[in-house]
Write an enzyme that holds these catalytic residues in place. Structure first.
Site, PDB file in Angstrom:
ATOM      1  N   HIS A   1      -5.924  17.754   8.962  1.00 55.28           N
ATOM      2  CA  HIS A   1      -7.224  17.912   8.303  1.00 55.28           C
ATOM      3  C   HIS A   1      -7.391  19.300   7.723  1.00 55.28           C
ATOM      4  O   HIS A   1      -8.038  19.482   6.698  1.00 55.28           O
ATOM      5  CB  HIS A   1      -8.347  17.575   9.281  1.00 55.28           C
ATOM      6  CG  HIS A   1      -8.575  16.098   9.345  1.00 55.28           C
ATOM      7  ND1 HIS A   1      -9.313  15.492  10.315  1.00 55.28           N
ATOM      8  CD2 HIS A   1      -8.142  15.121   8.539  1.00 55.28           C
ATOM      9  CE1 HIS A   1      -9.334  14.189  10.097  1.00 55.28           C
ATOM     10  NE2 HIS A   1      -8.616  13.949   9.036  1.00 55.28           N
TER      11      HIS A   1
ATOM     12  N   CYS B   1      -3.030   1.370 -12.043  1.00 56.29           N
ATOM     13  CA  CYS B   1      -3.950   2.152 -11.206  1.00 56.29           C
ATOM     14  C   CYS B   1      -3.302   2.642  -9.917  1.00 56.29           C
ATOM     15  O   CYS B   1      -3.965   3.219  -9.073  1.00 56.29           O
ATOM     16  CB  CYS B   1      -5.220   1.367 -10.901  1.00 56.29           C
ATOM     17  SG  CYS B   1      -4.912  -0.086  -9.907  1.00 56.29           S
TER      18      CYS B   1
ATOM     19  N   ARG C   1     -13.350  -3.052  -7.608  1.00 58.93           N
ATOM     20  CA  ARG C   1     -12.419  -3.977  -6.964  1.00 58.93           C
ATOM     21  C   ARG C   1     -13.105  -4.591  -5.756  1.00 58.93           C
ATOM     22  O   ARG C   1     -13.717  -3.879  -4.955  1.00 58.93           O
ATOM     23  CB  ARG C   1     -11.168  -3.230  -6.517  1.00 58.93           C
ATOM     24  CG  ARG C   1     -10.190  -4.163  -5.831  1.00 58.93           C
ATOM     25  CD  ARG C   1      -8.885  -3.497  -5.569  1.00 58.93           C
ATOM     26  NE  ARG C   1      -8.973  -2.523  -4.493  1.00 58.93           N
ATOM     27  CZ  ARG C   1      -7.956  -1.751  -4.114  1.00 58.93           C
ATOM     28  NH1 ARG C   1      -6.812  -1.818  -4.761  1.00 58.93           N
ATOM     29  NH2 ARG C   1      -8.091  -0.902  -3.125  1.00 58.93           N
TER      30      ARG C   1
ATOM     31  N   ASP D   1       1.258  -1.145  -4.108  1.00 60.52           N
ATOM     32  CA  ASP D   1       1.618  -2.388  -3.419  1.00 60.52           C
ATOM     33  C   ASP D   1       2.748  -3.117  -4.121  1.00 60.52           C
ATOM     34  O   ASP D   1       3.567  -3.765  -3.464  1.00 60.52           O
ATOM     35  CB  ASP D   1       0.392  -3.306  -3.314  1.00 60.52           C
ATOM     36  CG  ASP D   1      -0.441  -2.950  -2.097  1.00 60.52           C
ATOM     37  OD1 ASP D   1       0.152  -2.715  -1.033  1.00 60.52           O
ATOM     38  OD2 ASP D   1      -1.678  -2.885  -2.213  1.00 60.52           O
TER      39      ASP D   1
ATOM     40  N   GLU E   1      -0.022  -6.902  -8.039  1.00 58.68           N
ATOM     41  CA  GLU E   1       0.494  -6.079  -6.927  1.00 58.68           C
ATOM     42  C   GLU E   1       1.606  -6.793  -6.178  1.00 58.68           C
ATOM     43  O   GLU E   1       2.225  -6.231  -5.292  1.00 58.68           O
ATOM     44  CB  GLU E   1      -0.626  -5.804  -5.903  1.00 58.68           C
ATOM     45  CG  GLU E   1      -1.832  -5.120  -6.460  1.00 58.68           C
ATOM     46  CD  GLU E   1      -2.834  -4.779  -5.391  1.00 58.68           C
ATOM     47  OE1 GLU E   1      -2.827  -3.644  -4.908  1.00 58.68           O
ATOM     48  OE2 GLU E   1      -3.643  -5.662  -5.034  1.00 58.68           O
TER      49      GLU E   1
HETATM   50  C1  PEP Z   1      -2.105  -0.199  -5.459  1.00 61.35           C
HETATM   51  O1  PEP Z   1      -1.678  -0.992  -4.629  1.00 61.35           O
HETATM   52  O2  PEP Z   1      -1.383   0.392  -6.304  1.00 61.35           O
HETATM   53  C2  PEP Z   1      -3.537   0.134  -5.492  1.00 61.35           C
HETATM   54  C3  PEP Z   1      -4.058   0.856  -6.456  1.00 61.35           C
HETATM   55  O3  PEP Z   1      -4.289  -0.313  -4.459  1.00 61.35           O
HETATM   56  P1  PEP Z   1      -4.368   0.399  -3.016  1.00 61.35           P
HETATM   57  O4  PEP Z   1      -3.563   1.658  -3.083  1.00 61.35           O
HETATM   58  O5  PEP Z   1      -5.804   0.610  -2.750  1.00 61.35           O
HETATM   59  O6  PEP Z   1      -3.748  -0.661  -2.154  1.00 61.35           O
HETATM   60 MG    MG Z   2      -3.102  -2.212  -3.549  1.00 66.42          MG
END
Ligand code: PEP
Ligand code: MG
Length: 605
Positions: free
Chosen positions: A207, A530, A350, A483, A459
């Site tokens: 932290h 993303c 999301r 993912d 994903e």
């Molecule tokens: C991803 O899987 O790339 C994503 C943006 O979602 P998270 O990282 O929240 O699983």
């Molecule tokens: Mg994801």
């Protein structure tokens, strides 16, 4: 004290946690391992010892609450979060109650009882097979040290502050370990200019490290032997980019560091100037640079960075670390806050991506109908009931969230994004739920954007390979590469034993990304990326070359990526991506991407 009288040059290594360089005068903090007095007591002294403990806990609570009250409204969220966490640890019965029993049953003094309990709690933490959670034992130690200090000296603050420094002199703190509260105390001192710090303990996820990053303080943590090798008053350079601490550098080295510091500062000023400019490539192709956020307050960072909208609002953070699920109204407030803040720019919310590494509290799970104390339903959570699967299994949970998002669509440009799709029937069920939520709002005479767009995350390889069916049913796609890499390569992204195999340069991953962008673009369904790699500068040209027009990333990466895009040509990037996609060796692919980035950066530096 080390016995060097002459300033001696030395170099230490550790983990750099904030980009940049800090130069200052060393101030060494006393060791944080306190001498703990261990004595047995008479039964008649039990009340006295427990009262001492109560007073010490009270002093620490007061200190933490005072610091929290003093936090500037624009301080990073982490600052408040860490103080809250330390407050929670302080209030936990394991720490607050168990030592009292030890005083009573073993007839020992408060300090001794507290350290026995500390070791017990830390043993439990350290057995956890998760780096992040294991690191939290450090937080428990830091809280206990404050209580011990309060027992010894009546005040929890351990930081012996240096005398006022000469004008223009900056301070580099050297310590075994630093609690977030210590850093905040020092940041608060108007007469001290804290340049950065070096600690012997701590990893990049501690932290203290995260706090340093959010306060923009260069630091090196895990620098073994720092207190023995750095003397009070030494000139210290923290080169966080190179994971290095240089002690008493030569005059030439110092000049070189100063030049780099000036260049970094100038670069930051240049970057700020890009904020208001439209992001486009050298050959004039417009690109959307969107922000990923986790809390409504993060919208401020997105605006600050000049984001073209929110490309990913991870709504699950509203549901975690609490025992009661958020109501429709509470969710509406959060979503509407972001929609309003973004003033008409798109906000992609999301739906709940719970499961795997993001879990609800047990009490919240019970409220959904899962039995208390029941074993976690899945032994392989990343492949279990997660994201859209979870929402479809708990219709009320899903409908409540959809109604809140729909209501928020009245105050901005809101879109719905469904995570972890693998089947066409999941899209169809999600769309049916949206229709049902709209009906319910109509019955309540509440307004929403009837044309709200429904998009899906790519994903899972099954989604990337089912695009012709997906693009007929979705208005936009967002590639979640974090993912997609996990599921394509069969690597649990939270398992450190296989982390070396988690490779975004694997040709299978790159081909799935390229194919998704190609098929989506051809079907006129906008595609964004993303996952983390959307914000990595060495990936920008490749993604652009694959045809990507929307990048969604942590707000701090928006301006650097914008700057990179100004240098790139869409056409040339296309040729570059074609070449990379024909390669099959991830090591060579990474080399080529790095060389390309370095060659473009060279004229700038
Ligand atoms: C991803 O899987 O790339 C994503 C943006 O979602 P998270 O990282 O929240 O699983
Ligand atoms: Mg994801």
């Amino acid at each position: 004290m080390p016995a060097h009288t002459e300033p001696r040059r030395d170099t230490l290594t550790g983990s750099g946690v904030t980009r940049g360089i800090a130069i200052g005068q060393a101030h060494l903090l006393a060791p944080s391992e306190l001498e703990v007095r261990q004595v047995t007591i008479e039964r008649r002294d039990v009340v006295h010892e427990t009262a001492r403990l109560t007073r010490a806990f009270g002093a620490v609570a007061e200190e933490l609450d005072g610091l929290k009250r003093g936090i500037a409204p624009d301080a990073p969220n982490e600052v408040r979060a860490f103080l809250d966490l330390h407050r929670l640890i302080l209030d936990d019965a394991l720490l607050a109650e168990a030592p009292r029993d030890l005083i009573r049953t073993r007839l020992i003094n408060a300090e001794w009882a507290l350290t026995i309990q500390l070791e017990e709690v830390c043993r439990q933490f350290e057995a956890i097979d998760d780096e992040y959670l294991r690191e939290r034992s450090t937080d428990v130690r830091q809280v206990v040290e404050r209580v011990l200090n309060a027992l010894a000296e009546g005040s929890p603050t351990r930081v012996a502050l240096p005398k006022k420094l000469a004008a223009g002199e900056r301070l580099v703190l050297v310590a075994r370990d630093l609690a977030p509260a210590d850093v905040l105390h020092l940041k608060d001192r108007a007469d001290l200019d804290l340049a950065g710090f070096v600690t012997e303990l701590g990893g990049p996820t501690s932290h203290t490290a995260i706090l340093a990053r959010s306060l923009g303080l260069p630091a090196v943590v895990g620098a073994d032997g720092a207190r023995a090798r750095i003397a009070e008053g030494d000139v210290v350079v923290i080169d966080a980019d190179a994971d290095l601490v240089v002690v008493n550098p030569s005059e030439e080295e110092l000049q070189a560091f100063r030049r780099r510091t000036r260049a970094d500062a100038e670069h930051r000023v240049q970057l700020r100037k890009l904020k208001g400019k439209l992001s486009r490539t050298r050959d004039g192709i417009a690109i959307d640079l969107l922000a990923n956020i986790e809390l409504p307050e993060d919208a401020r960072d997105a605006l600050e960075a000049g984001a073209d909208g929110i490309g990913l609002y991870r709504s699950e953070f509203l549901f975690m670390d609490r025992d009661e699920l958020p109501s429709e109204d509470e969710q509406y407030e959060a979503y509407a806050k972001v929609a309003r803040a973004m003033k008409g720019k798109p906000v992609v919310i999301r739906t709940l991506d719970i499961g795997a590494d993001k879990v609800l509290n047990e009490a919240a799970r019970v409220s959904l109908g899962m039995g208390r104390g029941a074993p976690r339903p899945e032994s392989n959570p990343a492949l279990g009931l997660r994201a859209i699967r979870y929402c479809l299994a708990y219709p009320e949970l899903f409908l409540t969230q959809l109604r809140a998002i729909l209501r928020a669509s009245e105050v901005g440009t809101v879109r719905i994004l469904i995570p972890m799709l693998a089947h066409v029937h999941e899209i169809e069920q999600a769309a049916a739920f949206v229709a049902r939520a709209k009906e319910q709002l109509k019955e309540r005479k509440l307004k929403y954007d009837a044309r709200i767009q429904l998009g899906g995350m790519v994903e899972v390889p099954a989604a990337a390979l089912s695009l012709p069916e997906f693009v007929q049913r979705l208005k936009f796609l967002s590639i979640g590469t974090n993912d997609l890499i996990q599921y394509t390569l069969a690597i649990d992204r939270t398992d450190s034993t296989v982390a070396h195999l988690y490779d975004q340069m694997h040709p299978a991953v790159l081909r799935l990304i390229a194919q998704t962008i190609r098929v989506g673009t051809r079907a006129r369904v906008p595609v964004s990326v993303c996952g983390e790699l959307a914000g990595e500068l060495e990936m920008t040209e490749l993604l652009l070359g694959m045809g990507l027009r929307q990048f969604s990333m942590h707000p701090s990466q928006i301006l650097p990526v914008k700057e990179r895009l100004f240098e790139l040509s869409f056409k040339e990037a296309g040729r570059f991506a074609g070449r990379v996609l024909r390669m099959s060796d991830p090591v060579k692919i990474r080399q080529v991407l790095r060389q390309e980035l370095r060659a473009d950066l060279a004229p700038r530096t």
